[in-house]
Motif scaffolding. Structure first.
Motif, short mmCIF file in Angstrom:
data_model
loop_
_atom_site.label_atom_id
_atom_site.label_comp_id
_atom_site.label_asym_id
_atom_site.label_seq_id
_atom_site.Cartn_x
_atom_site.Cartn_y
_atom_site.Cartn_z
N TYR A 175 -2.24 -11.77 2.30
CA TYR A 175 -3.59 -10.86 2.84
C TYR A 175 -3.82 -10.00 1.50
CZ TYR A 175 -1.11 -11.81 7.12
OH TYR A 175 -0.69 -12.60 8.39
N SER A 177 -5.86 -7.13 1.89
CA SER A 177 -6.18 -5.73 2.06
C SER A 177 -5.68 -4.62 1.29
CB SER A 177 -5.99 -5.48 3.75
OG SER A 177 -4.48 -5.69 3.93
N HIS A 178 -4.43 -4.80 0.67
CA HIS A 178 -3.69 -3.76 -0.04
C HIS A 178 -3.58 -3.94 -1.55
CE1 HIS A 178 -2.45 -2.26 3.88
NE2 HIS A 178 -2.01 -3.27 4.06
N ALA A 179 -4.57 -4.84 -2.07
CA ALA A 179 -4.35 -5.22 -3.45
C ALA A 179 -5.18 -4.21 -4.32
CB ALA A 179 -5.08 -6.67 -3.67
N PRO A 180 -4.60 -3.50 -5.38
CA PRO A 180 -5.38 -2.38 -5.87
C PRO A 180 -6.16 -2.95 -7.09
CG PRO A 180 -3.09 -2.78 -6.82
CD PRO A 180 -3.27 -3.55 -5.60
N GLN A 185 -11.85 -5.49 -5.27
CA GLN A 185 -12.88 -4.68 -4.92
C GLN A 185 -14.15 -4.95 -5.08
OE1 GLN A 185 -12.34 -0.69 -6.90
NE2 GLN A 185 -10.05 -0.66 -6.50
#
Length: 264
Positions: A175, A177-180, A185
């Motif tokens: 997933y 959705s939480h990758a910084p 982005q």
């Protein structure tokens, strides 16, 4: 140097095989059948199948030096090492009926994603390695997208669970959705970027070009230590800051093989 040349450079035996997927893509497989000092090289060995990351190739397992590259470490540890290449990269840029040019007139060749890699590419490579060696199951090693493809394969084709002894997943993306990292982005704009690519008539994303190789050897080599530092920091910006894990001397070799191309 190509991957087979790179493996030979480090003193290891190498084989290059070709496997055709059920949807017609022709993939290159690279094999290190045994280590440099392997006793009785013809004897059966446990098979390990390795799958690379996005816009990469089997080269990531074989850059060298041998004490730092997992392909050589496993070969010296007694494994029969098979390294796959996903459709679209430099070693799997072929098809039984479709033309693989970079332009949009060949867009049918490039109509794939990581899910096809898991459904067709990894399965074809594993089946070929098992049939060639007579083994019943493999040890699987994936990096990044190679892990995603592994998860796709086992969830969509559960019969392949019986063909895996152990799965080792390095930096596994399931997933996003939480990758910084800012790369993820940017990925939020993927549809817009894809539109631009197709607007200018391109269907291939980040193919390897000779300029990248030239740039790596001219600018990022040990001959230019200050510029090499710039190259290293550029890499840190994209891949994360970890100077202890990046060998600056090897950057020209890395850029011989990265990026390797994929679909838009």
């Amino acid at each position: 140097m190509s991957v087979p040349q790179l493996i030979k450079y480090w003193g290891y035996p190498v084989e290059e095989h070709w496997v055709t997927t059920t949807d017609g893509y022709i993939l290159g497989l690279h094999r290190i059948p045994h280590g440099r000092n392997g006793e009785d090289p013809g004897s059966p060995r446990p098979v390990v199948y390795m799958q690379h990351c996005l816009t990469c190739s089997s080269a990531i397992w074989a850059f060298g030096p041998p004490t730092k590259s997992l392909g050589y470490i496993l070969a010296d540890a007694g494994y029969d090492v098979w390294m796959g290449n996903s459709r679209g990269n430099s070693y799997s840029r072929n098809h039984t009926t479709l033309e693989p040019c970079s332009m949009e007139r060949c867009d049918e060749f490039w109509e794939f994603g990581w899910d096809e890699g898991g459904l067709y590419d990894v399965t074809a490579g594993i089946d070929f390695a098992l049939n060639h060696t007579g083994q019943e199951a493999v040890y699987y090693v994936g990096h990044s997208m190679g892990c995603t493809q592994y998860l796709v394969m086992l969830s969509s084709l559960p019969e392949y669970n019986q063909k895996i002894k152990l799965g080792t997943l390095l930096a596994p993306p399931a997933y996003m959705s939480h990758a910084p990292n800012f790369i993820f982005q940017i990925a939020a704009m993927a549809d817009d970027i894809s539109i631009l690519y197709h607007l200018f008539g391109f269907a291939e994303f980040l193919p390897h070009i000779d300029f990248i190789t030239w740039f790596g050897h001219l600018v990022c080599s040990d001959d230019h230590p200050l510029l090499q530092t710039v190259c290293m920091n550029f890499g840190f910006a994209f891949l994360g800051f970890n100077p202890g894990q990046l060998n600056g001397t090897m950057i020209p070799t890395y850029l011989d093989h990265i990026p390797e191309g994929t679909s838009t």
